[in-house]
Design an enzyme around this catalytic site. Structure first.
Site, PDB file in Angstrom:
ATOM      1  N   PHE A  70       0.831  -1.204   0.000  1.00 34.06           N
ATOM      2  CA  PHE A  70       0.000   0.000   0.000  1.00 34.06           C
ATOM      3  C   PHE A  70       0.866   1.255   0.000  1.00 34.06           C
ATOM      4  O   PHE A  70       1.897   1.313   0.675  1.00 34.06           O
ATOM      5  CB  PHE A  70      -0.879   0.047   1.260  1.00 34.06           C
ATOM      6  CG  PHE A  70      -1.933  -1.017   1.323  1.00 34.06           C
ATOM      7  CD1 PHE A  70      -3.194  -0.823   0.779  1.00 34.06           C
ATOM      8  CD2 PHE A  70      -1.666  -2.241   1.946  1.00 34.06           C
ATOM      9  CE1 PHE A  70      -4.166  -1.808   0.844  1.00 34.06           C
ATOM     10  CE2 PHE A  70      -2.627  -3.229   2.014  1.00 34.06           C
ATOM     11  CZ  PHE A  70      -3.884  -3.015   1.459  1.00 34.06           C
ATOM     12  N   ASP A  71       0.404   2.263  -0.726  1.00 33.99           N
ATOM     13  CA  ASP A  71       0.878   3.622  -0.504  1.00 33.99           C
ATOM     14  C   ASP A  71       0.290   4.052   0.845  1.00 33.99           C
ATOM     15  O   ASP A  71      -0.646   3.422   1.346  1.00 33.99           O
ATOM     16  CB  ASP A  71       0.371   4.506  -1.656  1.00 33.99           C
ATOM     17  CG  ASP A  71       0.617   5.980  -1.406  1.00 33.99           C
ATOM     18  OD1 ASP A  71       1.748   6.335  -1.064  1.00 33.99           O
ATOM     19  OD2 ASP A  71      -0.339   6.766  -1.538  1.00 33.99           O
TER      20      ASP A  71
END
Length: 224
Positions: free
Chosen positions: A8-9
């Site tokens: 994930f960002d």
């Protein structure tokens, strides 16, 4: 589940990043009424710096220094002090995006999770801790530490190495930025999911494996 790893960002993928609110809190502590006009002016300096940083033209230290240079001179302080105060304020107002905690709970035990962020070291650990998210992630890869920012494939290779070189077909990158998150993931050869909350048009030449408008929608795809 189709994937062994979900990456994930951080900002605007898992966490809200309300920079205006953070700046207002920081400056209010210094007795300054920081207006939307002040913020608009700050963004004329800040936004191009992030593009330069993602392109590898400047370092994280350059970005931190230049964006607060005018304010440091005005307040007779250092850019370093202002950056610390800003990141403290951002940690304080940090909230999760809708569906983030539910998604983590759904994936937990089904796949391993990591974060790849172009954000700064000072903010990540405290934010994960304050939102109860620390234990979900096996790795938190921060561009400032690695010395390479997304979309450069170098930071993705660094992450994959830390993850024990899993099969790329079993890795998914999730992020809100088509240039840094999606293009970066595509270039390194992993599947990508664009979190497109505001329904922006797709960018020519950047084709994510999935596009979703919410983390709940992503959950229903992953836990099908």
């Amino acid at each position: 589940m189709k994937y062994d790893w979900i990456l994930f960002d951080a900002d605007e993928t898992l966490f809200h990043f309300d920079a205006l609110k953070g700046m207002q809190l920081m400056f209010s502590r210094k007795g300054i009424d920081f207006t939307e006009q002040d913020f608009a002016h700050y963004q004329t300096v800040n936004k191009p710096l992030w593009v330069d940083y993602q392109n590898g033209d400047i370092t994280a230290a350059d970005l931190k220094h230049i964006r607060f240079k005018q304010w440091a001179e005005k307040l007779n302080t250092t850019t370093s002090e202002l950056n610390s105060a800003f990141l403290d304020a951002m940690a304080e107002i940090c909230t999760l995006l809708p569906g983030a905690k539910e998604l983590m709970d759904a994936i937990n035990g089904q796949a391993k999770m990591g974060i790849i962020t172009n954000g700064f070291v000072d903010l990540q650990a405290i934010r994960l801790e304050r939102t109860g998210m620390t234990d979900y992630f096996d790795h938190v890869i921060i561009s400032e530490e690695v010395g390479i920012a997304k979309p450069d494939v170098g930071i993705f290779h660094h992450a994959l190495d830390k993850m024990g070189m899993p099969c790329k077909t079993r890795v998914l990158m999730v992020g809100d930025n088509p240039h840094s998150d999606i293009l970066g993931g595509i270039n390194v050869g992993i599947d990508t999911c664009w979190l497109n909350v505001d329904n922006h048009p797709q960018i020519d030449g950047i084709s994510p494996s999935y596009t979703v408008t919410s983390l709940n929608e992503l959950q229903s795809i992953l836990i099908a």
